[in-house]
Motif scaffolding. Structure first.
Motif, PDB file in Angstrom:
ATOM      1  N   GLU A 281       0.865  -1.132   0.068  1.00  0.00           N
ATOM      2  CA  GLU A 281       0.017   0.075  -0.149  1.00  0.00           C
ATOM      3  C   GLU A 281       0.840   1.146  -0.111  1.00  0.00           C
ATOM      4  N   GLU A 282       2.011   1.264   0.612  1.00  0.00           N
ATOM      5  CA  GLU A 282       2.783   2.569   0.657  1.00  0.00           C
ATOM      6  C   GLU A 282       3.480   2.865  -0.679  1.00  0.00           C
ATOM      7  N   ASP A 283       3.942   1.632  -1.613  1.00  0.00           N
ATOM      8  CA  ASP A 283       4.384   1.860  -2.965  1.00  0.00           C
ATOM      9  C   ASP A 283       2.906   2.474  -3.682  1.00  0.00           C
ATOM     10  N   TYR A 284       1.962   2.061  -3.541  1.00  0.00           N
ATOM     11  CA  TYR A 284       0.849   2.670  -4.294  1.00  0.00           C
ATOM     12  C   TYR A 284       0.429   4.119  -3.840  1.00  0.00           C
ATOM     13  N   LYS A 285       0.534   4.663  -2.503  1.00  0.00           N
ATOM     14  CA  LYS A 285       0.407   5.810  -2.075  1.00  0.00           C
ATOM     15  C   LYS A 285       1.541   6.639  -2.747  1.00  0.00           C
ATOM     16  N   ARG A 286       2.564   6.134  -2.886  1.00  0.00           N
ATOM     17  CA  ARG A 286       3.606   7.140  -3.563  1.00  0.00           C
ATOM     18  C   ARG A 286       3.498   7.228  -5.071  1.00  0.00           C
ATOM     19  N   TYR A 287       2.834   6.272  -5.690  1.00  0.00           N
ATOM     20  CA  TYR A 287       2.581   6.436  -7.094  1.00  0.00           C
ATOM     21  C   TYR A 287       1.348   7.482  -7.133  1.00  0.00           C
ATOM     22  N   ARG A 288       0.413   7.349  -6.130  1.00  0.00           N
ATOM     23  CA  ARG A 288      -0.817   8.231  -6.587  1.00  0.00           C
ATOM     24  C   ARG A 288      -0.384   9.751  -6.254  1.00  0.00           C
ATOM     25  N   CYS A 289       0.555   9.831  -5.248  1.00  0.00           N
ATOM     26  CA  CYS A 289       1.077  11.166  -4.987  1.00  0.00           C
ATOM     27  C   CYS A 289       1.583  11.736  -6.183  1.00  0.00           C
ATOM     28  N   PHE A 290       2.504  10.929  -6.864  1.00  0.00           N
ATOM     29  CA  PHE A 290       3.387  11.413  -8.036  1.00  0.00           C
ATOM     30  C   PHE A 290       2.509  11.345  -9.318  1.00  0.00           C
ATOM     31  N   VAL A 291       1.482  10.881  -9.337  1.00  0.00           N
ATOM     32  CA  VAL A 291       0.528  11.027 -10.435  1.00  0.00           C
ATOM     33  C   VAL A 291      -0.294  12.139 -10.314  1.00  0.00           C
ATOM     34  N   LEU A 292      -0.620  12.466  -9.057  1.00  0.00           N
ATOM     35  CA  LEU A 292      -1.343  13.945  -8.713  1.00  0.00           C
ATOM     36  C   LEU A 292      -0.474  15.085  -8.784  1.00  0.00           C
ATOM     37  N   HIS A 293       0.677  15.019  -8.772  1.00  0.00           N
ATOM     38  CA  HIS A 293       1.612  15.868  -8.943  1.00  0.00           C
ATOM     39  C   HIS A 293       1.678  16.275 -10.418  1.00  0.00           C
ATOM     40  N   LYS A 294       1.732  15.408 -11.440  1.00  0.00           N
ATOM     41  CA  LYS A 294       2.089  15.432 -12.814  1.00  0.00           C
ATOM     42  C   LYS A 294       0.650  16.016 -13.347  1.00  0.00           C
ATOM     43  N   LEU A 295      -0.694  15.319 -12.925  1.00  0.00           N
ATOM     44  CA  LEU A 295      -1.902  15.724 -13.509  1.00  0.00           C
ATOM     45  C   LEU A 295      -2.849  16.278 -12.245  1.00  0.00           C
ATOM     46  N   PRO A 296      -2.586  17.345 -11.842  1.00  0.00           N
ATOM     47  CA  PRO A 296      -3.137  17.925 -10.595  1.00  0.00           C
ATOM     48  C   PRO A 296      -4.843  18.262 -10.770  1.00  0.00           C
ATOM     49  N   ASN A 297      -5.435  18.067 -12.018  1.00  0.00           N
ATOM     50  CA  ASN A 297      -6.829  18.282 -12.111  1.00  0.00           C
ATOM     51  C   ASN A 297      -7.471  17.045 -12.088  1.00  0.00           C
ATOM     52  N   LEU A 298      -6.909  15.818 -11.769  1.00  0.00           N
ATOM     53  CA  LEU A 298      -7.550  14.374 -11.593  1.00  0.00           C
ATOM     54  C   LEU A 298      -8.492  14.501 -10.665  1.00  0.00           C
ATOM     55  N   LYS A 299      -9.831  13.858 -10.786  1.00  0.00           N
ATOM     56  CA  LYS A 299     -10.655  13.788  -9.571  1.00  0.00           C
ATOM     57  C   LYS A 299     -10.788  12.232  -9.091  1.00  0.00           C
ATOM     58  N   PHE A 300     -10.584  11.462 -10.206  1.00  0.00           N
ATOM     59  CA  PHE A 300     -10.318   9.941  -9.891  1.00  0.00           C
ATOM     60  C   PHE A 300      -9.023   9.324 -10.337  1.00  0.00           C
ATOM     61  N   LEU A 301      -8.499   8.656  -9.522  1.00  0.00           N
ATOM     62  CA  LEU A 301      -7.277   7.812 -10.015  1.00  0.00           C
ATOM     63  C   LEU A 301      -7.610   6.364  -9.705  1.00  0.00           C
ATOM     64  N   ASP A 302      -7.571   5.536 -10.811  1.00  0.00           N
ATOM     65  CA  ASP A 302      -7.783   4.003 -10.508  1.00  0.00           C
ATOM     66  C   ASP A 302      -9.249   3.765 -10.094  1.00  0.00           C
ATOM     67  N   ALA A 303      -9.386   3.257  -9.058  1.00  0.00           N
ATOM     68  CA  ALA A 303     -10.451   3.099  -8.518  1.00  0.00           C
ATOM     69  C   ALA A 303     -10.907   3.792  -7.401  1.00  0.00           C
ATOM     70  N   ARG A 304     -10.307   4.887  -7.233  1.00  0.00           N
ATOM     71  CA  ARG A 304     -10.356   5.642  -5.751  1.00  0.00           C
ATOM     72  C   ARG A 304     -10.402   7.199  -6.266  1.00  0.00           C
ATOM     73  N   LYS A 305     -11.475   7.814  -5.596  1.00  0.00           N
ATOM     74  CA  LYS A 305     -11.582   9.122  -5.866  1.00  0.00           C
ATOM     75  C   LYS A 305     -10.404   9.953  -5.019  1.00  0.00           C
ATOM     76  N   VAL A 306     -10.161  11.042  -5.616  1.00  0.00           N
ATOM     77  CA  VAL A 306      -8.882  11.733  -5.143  1.00  0.00           C
ATOM     78  C   VAL A 306      -9.442  12.479  -4.071  1.00  0.00           C
ATOM     79  N   THR A 307      -8.762  12.281  -2.781  1.00  0.00           N
ATOM     80  CA  THR A 307      -9.179  13.157  -1.646  1.00  0.00           C
ATOM     81  C   THR A 307      -8.390  14.563  -1.551  1.00  0.00           C
ATOM     82  N   LYS A 308      -8.897  15.603  -0.675  1.00  0.00           N
ATOM     83  CA  LYS A 308      -8.251  16.941  -0.655  1.00  0.00           C
ATOM     84  C   LYS A 308      -6.878  16.491   0.037  1.00  0.00           C
ATOM     85  N   GLN A 309      -6.502  15.829   1.095  1.00  0.00           N
ATOM     86  CA  GLN A 309      -5.424  15.295   1.646  1.00  0.00           C
ATOM     87  C   GLN A 309      -4.556  14.863   0.515  1.00  0.00           C
TER      88      GLN A 309
END
Length: 226
Positions: free
Chosen positions: A126-154
């Motif tokens: 899960e930690e690997d996946y969290k880092r992945y999500r963090c990097f994706v959102l850094h590159k694509l900040p307008n995403l609302k959903f990534l994979d099967a999860r909604k992007v949270t404010k945090q």
């Protein structure tokens, strides 16, 4: 046309084992299609997708798309799924998407090496996946959903602060490293012992000591110590 399903502005061409987008598909449907589903094919290239300039949703799951993936400019595309393809270079893909899909809000990359989770490797957690999500959102900040999860404010706030440092390194291909052959494989034994037919003087000449865990007394000894 066999396999083609059209419902309003939705076009599906699923499970037809096509290696490229059929020319007639773009000619007949490209001018009105807003949703295109090409999943469960054998696509390695997206040549011909430029005919679908009004696309809003693109489904490309279960194909053979890799790091040479090239999308045309799709200014209206808000949903893209690339699940279960052969993508390994995450940063390259994200840079490309940022350029050609500025309206993208939903992205799914599950089942690719670029998306580190247990679907790809049991070594990921899960930690690997969290880092992945963090990097994706850094590159694509307008995403609302990534994979099967909604992007949270945090997640969004963390991506602003730490996203640039969460880069997921592309795994090295097997050809990038030198494969160990029977002639070059490492062994602590002297060269004389590497031939199965030659054992002369092996223990008498070896000075290697193994200091691994629970290794007390587990060492090579000389003949005169026996």
């Amino acid at each position: 046309m066999a396999g083609l399903v059209v419902s309003g502005a939705q076009v599906s061409y699923i499970g037809q084992d096509c290696r490229e987008i059929p020319e007639h598909l773009g000619r007949d449907c490209g001018h009105f299609a807003k949703r295109l589903d090409l999943s469960f094919n054998l696509l390695r290239s997206l040549e011909g997708l430029s005919e679908f300039g009004s696309l809003e949703e693109l489904i490309l799951d279960n194909n053979l798309l890799g790091d040479d993936l090239v999308l045309p400019g799709l200014p209206r595309l808000h949903t893209l799924t690339l699940n279960k393809n052969q993508i390994t270079d995450l940063e390259c893909l994200l840079d490309h998407l940022a350029e050609v899909t500025p309206a993208l809000e939903y992205l799914s990359l599950l089942g690719n090496v670029a998306c580190p989770n247990e679907l790809v490797s049991l070594e990921k957690d899960e930690e690997d996946y969290k880092r992945y999500r963090c990097f994706v959102l850094h590159k694509l900040p307008n995403l609302k959903f990534l994979d099967a999860r909604k992007v949270t404010k945090q997640e969004r706030e963390e991506a602003l602060v730490r996203g640039a440092f969460m880069k997921v390194v592309k795994p090295k291909a097997s050809g990038d490293s030198v494969a160990a052959s029977p002639k070059s494989r490492y062994t602590p034994l002297p060269s004389a012992s590497r031939e199965l037919t030659s054992h002369r003087g092996v223990l008498g000449k070896c000075r290697y000591v193994y200091y691994g865990k629970n290794s007390e007394g587990n060492r090579f000894i000389r003949d005169d110590q026996l």
